[in-house]
Each structure stands twice: as C-alpha cells, then as structure tokens.
Design a protein around this motif. Structure first.
Motif, PDB file in Angstrom:
ATOM      1  N   PRO A 139      -0.167   2.628   8.753  1.00  0.00           N
ATOM      2  CA  PRO A 139      -0.378   3.387   7.513  1.00  0.00           C
ATOM      3  C   PRO A 139      -0.508   2.451   6.306  1.00  0.00           C
ATOM      4  CG  PRO A 139       1.383   4.352   8.819  1.00  0.00           C
ATOM      5  CD  PRO A 139       1.030   3.057   9.482  1.00  0.00           C
ATOM      6  N   GLN A 140      -1.367   2.836   5.366  1.00  0.00           N
ATOM      7  CA  GLN A 140      -1.588   2.030   4.172  1.00  0.00           C
ATOM      8  C   GLN A 140      -1.463   2.893   2.926  1.00  0.00           C
ATOM      9  OE1 GLN A 140      -5.035  -0.510   4.151  1.00  0.00           O
ATOM     10  NE2 GLN A 140      -4.983  -0.864   6.368  1.00  0.00           N
ATOM     11  N   THR A 141      -1.165   2.262   1.811  1.00  0.00           N
ATOM     12  CA  THR A 141      -1.112   2.963   0.533  1.00  0.00           C
ATOM     13  C   THR A 141      -1.648   2.046  -0.550  1.00  0.00           C
ATOM     14  OG1 THR A 141       0.306   4.217  -0.974  1.00  0.00           O
ATOM     15  CG2 THR A 141       1.240   2.214  -0.037  1.00  0.00           C
ATOM     16  N   MET A 142      -2.344   2.621  -1.498  1.00  0.00           N
ATOM     17  CA  MET A 142      -2.883   1.825  -2.600  1.00  0.00           C
ATOM     18  C   MET A 142      -1.791   1.535  -3.622  1.00  0.00           C
ATOM     19  SD  MET A 142      -5.963   1.202  -1.817  1.00  0.00           S
ATOM     20  CE  MET A 142      -6.575   0.551  -3.381  1.00  0.00           C
ATOM     21  N   THR A 144       0.162   1.096  -7.181  1.00  0.00           N
ATOM     22  CA  THR A 144       0.172   1.889  -8.412  1.00  0.00           C
ATOM     23  C   THR A 144      -0.623   1.178  -9.511  1.00  0.00           C
ATOM     24  OG1 THR A 144       2.334   2.786  -7.855  1.00  0.00           O
ATOM     25  CG2 THR A 144       1.663   2.924 -10.171  1.00  0.00           C
ATOM     26  N   HIS A 175      -1.625  -3.508   1.265  1.00  0.00           N
ATOM     27  CA  HIS A 175      -1.589  -2.050   1.368  1.00  0.00           C
ATOM     28  C   HIS A 175      -0.769  -1.578   2.571  1.00  0.00           C
ATOM     29  CE1 HIS A 175      -5.844  -2.008  -0.668  1.00  0.00           C
ATOM     30  NE2 HIS A 175      -4.900  -2.506  -1.466  1.00  0.00           N
ATOM     31  N   VAL A 177       1.993  -0.421   4.900  1.00  0.00           N
ATOM     32  CA  VAL A 177       3.318   0.148   4.689  1.00  0.00           C
ATOM     33  C   VAL A 177       4.224  -0.302   5.831  1.00  0.00           C
ATOM     34  CG1 VAL A 177       4.664   2.276   4.508  1.00  0.00           C
ATOM     35  CG2 VAL A 177       2.352   2.160   3.534  1.00  0.00           C
TER      36      VAL A 177
END
Length: 350
Positions: A139-142, A144, A175, A177
């Motif tokens: 899983p990845q997240t951009m 803030t 990115h 997680v």
C-alpha cells in the motif's frame, strides 16, 4: 562500459513496476530501487556477494545498476571496495545524471538491504533509503501538501521530491506504507485467518521417535515408538483425522503393530497435529542367540504410512507421507538376561 537504448514503458503492467522501468534488467527478488531521481547524486550500499579471490577474470561482487531518465536508460556496473562497500556518484561527468523534466528512477541489483541514495540540489542534498523492488506493490500514500513547497513525483511512482524554495531545503518522501508481516496460517478457519500466509503440501512432515529401538525379550513389556504428523501454515475446517498403516514390508517384522490406526491429538504442549503409537514386542525366535538366526544382528526397518488427512488446507502430498524406524535385537548378554527372567521360556540359556 555503458549502453544507452530506448526504454520500454510498462505503465499498469504490474503494481510493483514504475513508469519507464525495464523489469528484465533488475530481478524483483534482489533489486533495490531509488523511486525518484533527478539531477545529480549517487548511492551507497553493501554488496550482497563478495568477490572470490580464487577466481580470475570475474568479480562475483560486482553490482549492476540502471538509471532510467525520460526515454533513455543507462546501464553500468560498479565494483565494491575491499570491505564490500559500493559508492557510486551519478553526475554529468560520468553520464549518469538525469536532467530530463520529471525525473527518473534508479534500479540496483546486488546490494544488501540498508543501502541509500541522495540527490544534490542547488544548496542542499536530499537523502533517503533505497526501497526493495518487491515491496513496491505494498500500500502507498501520497505525502501531505501543506502549501508553500514544490512536490515532484513520477506518475504512479513510489516517492516524492520535496523542495522549500525560500530556504533551499529538500527531501525525498517514500510513498510505501510500512506494514507488519502477514502471519502464517495456523488453527481453525475463521475471520482471523482471512489475512494469513497459507503454505503448501510440502509443509507437512511425518517423523518417528525414537528412530531406532531394541526389542524386548521374553515377557518384557513392549517398546513404544511415537509417529507424529506435523504441519506448517495450514488451517483446519473441522476435526482433523487421518488413518495410518504399516507398510507391507512390515509383514516380515513380527510383533510390531499400531495401537490405533486413527491415532489421536498430541498431549498439551507437545508438537504436531496427530500422533500414532507403534508397539514393538518380543521376537525370541529371531533375537535369542541360542536360536542362531542368521539375521539376528541385522536391523529391520518398519515404514509407517499416512496416505491423506481430512479437514485441513492444504492437504498432504499426493503420495501421502511416510516415516520409518529400525528394530534391533538386543546384544547377547541382554538377550540372555531377558530369557532368564521369563519363566517357562522353552529356549535354552547359555
């Protein structure tokens, strides 16, 4: 020597690939990735394999890498120092800089985990860890965006280059997680086993303990052998059951039998899924020295088979499992003592 050639675009081909990567150049299992690279910089790390000084003409510790920049890919290799450390600058002078708008990536094959890389900016440098290629599908997240900073990333990429222009501060933000390892499957199938790693039939084993026994003589109590079925990474869908049998070879091995073909669950704190008890009794015709059996000193092998098991996933291998143990006659002195302690034994005693 470096080679330059067009880059194959693999957008959407596989979740662990980044745009512009050439997957055949860097095996996923051993590849480290710098997911965003622009301008000049470099990387460091420790070679996964050290050079063998006894071989000539080849360096087993050599680390290969590719710099993907726009529609070009540059491939090179670097030799570790005597301590196995790799230090590689990526500059205009050596043709490894990436000045294309939008940046690129670096893929490195042959480093241990723990390597890192940097990008040099006008006044500062951004540093971050290399990422295992086989983790890019996590899983990845951009990051803030607080406003007031410049954020740059490849479309579908795994890191962002951040710059605060008034101060010149720069950084690289992955990115990916972090997530805890997925546990191995174990126990009854329920909601808790929905996210666990299931094994294969190769995870099952059958073992006999002890692996070698000495027969009793005369009226002495039978000797017991415990056969245990053990599995890893499996789930149960009901009451686990299996039927064991003694191999046909056993027909010539007298006074050996299963106490119960269906076996039972091990005792509390004991390993395994099911256990069987095999009893080994006396065979005085073979084992008493006075009977002069020519095979008395030859060990007998007793195979125990478990063809299948029910209510488990995965099941046993197609051919089932087999364990074996050996049965020996006692030494001469022990055999004679056993006969002397057995009233009414018809065989003579030396």
């Amino acid at each position: 020597m470096k080679r330059m050639f067009g880059t194959a675009i693999l957008v959407g081909a596989f979740p662990a690939l980044l745009p512009g990567q050439v997957s055949v150049e860097c095996p996923e299992a051993t590849c480290q990735v710098a997911p965003y690279f622009e301008g000049v910089g470099g990387f460091v790390g420790e070679a996964a394999v050290l050079d063998n000084p006894e071989t000539t003409g080849v360096n087993e510790g050599e680390v290969s890498f590719i710099v993907v920049c726009g529609n070009k890919t540059v491939e090179q290799s670097v030799t570790p120092d005597s301590g196995g450390i790799v230090r590689q600058a990526l500059t205009e002078a050596n043709g490894l800089a990436c000045q294309t708008e939008g940046g690129g990536t670096i893929e490195i094959d042959g480093l241990k985990d723990g390597g890192w890389y940097w990008i040099n900016d006008d006044t500062n440098s951004a540093v971050t860890a290399l990422i295992r290629k086989d983790s890019l599908g996590h899983p990845q997240t951009m990051p803030t965006d607080p406003g007031g900073v410049v954020l740059k990333s490849l479309e579908g990429g795994a890191a962002t280059f951040a710059k605060h222009e008034p101060s010149g501060r720069v950084g690289i933000i992955p990115h990916i997680v972090p997530r805890k390892p997925v546990p191995a499957c174990s126990g009854a199938a329920d909601d808790r086993t929905a996210d666990c790693v299931l094994g294969t039939s190769a995870g099952w084993s059958l073992a006999a303990s002890p692996s070698s026994v000495t027969r009793p003589t005369g009226g002495a109590a039978a000797v017991e052998v415990t056969v245990t079925l053990t599995g890893t990474r499996f789930i149960t869908t009901g009451t686990v059951a299996a039927t064991a049998n003694l191999d046909e070879v056993h027909s010539s091995v007298l006074a050996v039998g299963l106490r119960s073909a269906s076996g039972g669950a091990p005792g509390a704190g004991e390993p395994g899924v099911l256990q069987w008890t095999v009893t080994v009794g006396a065979d005085d015709n073979r084992c008493l020295p006075a009977n002069n059996d020519p095979d008395r000193l030859n060990a007998q092998t007793v195979p125990v088979n478990v063809p299948a098991v029910t209510d488990v996933i995965p099941g046993l291998p197609t051919d089932g499992l087999q364990a074996s143990f050996t049965v020996n006659c006692p030494a001469d002195s022990a055999a004679n003592r056993g006969v002397e302690l057995a009233p009414g034994n018809p065989f003579p005693v030396d």
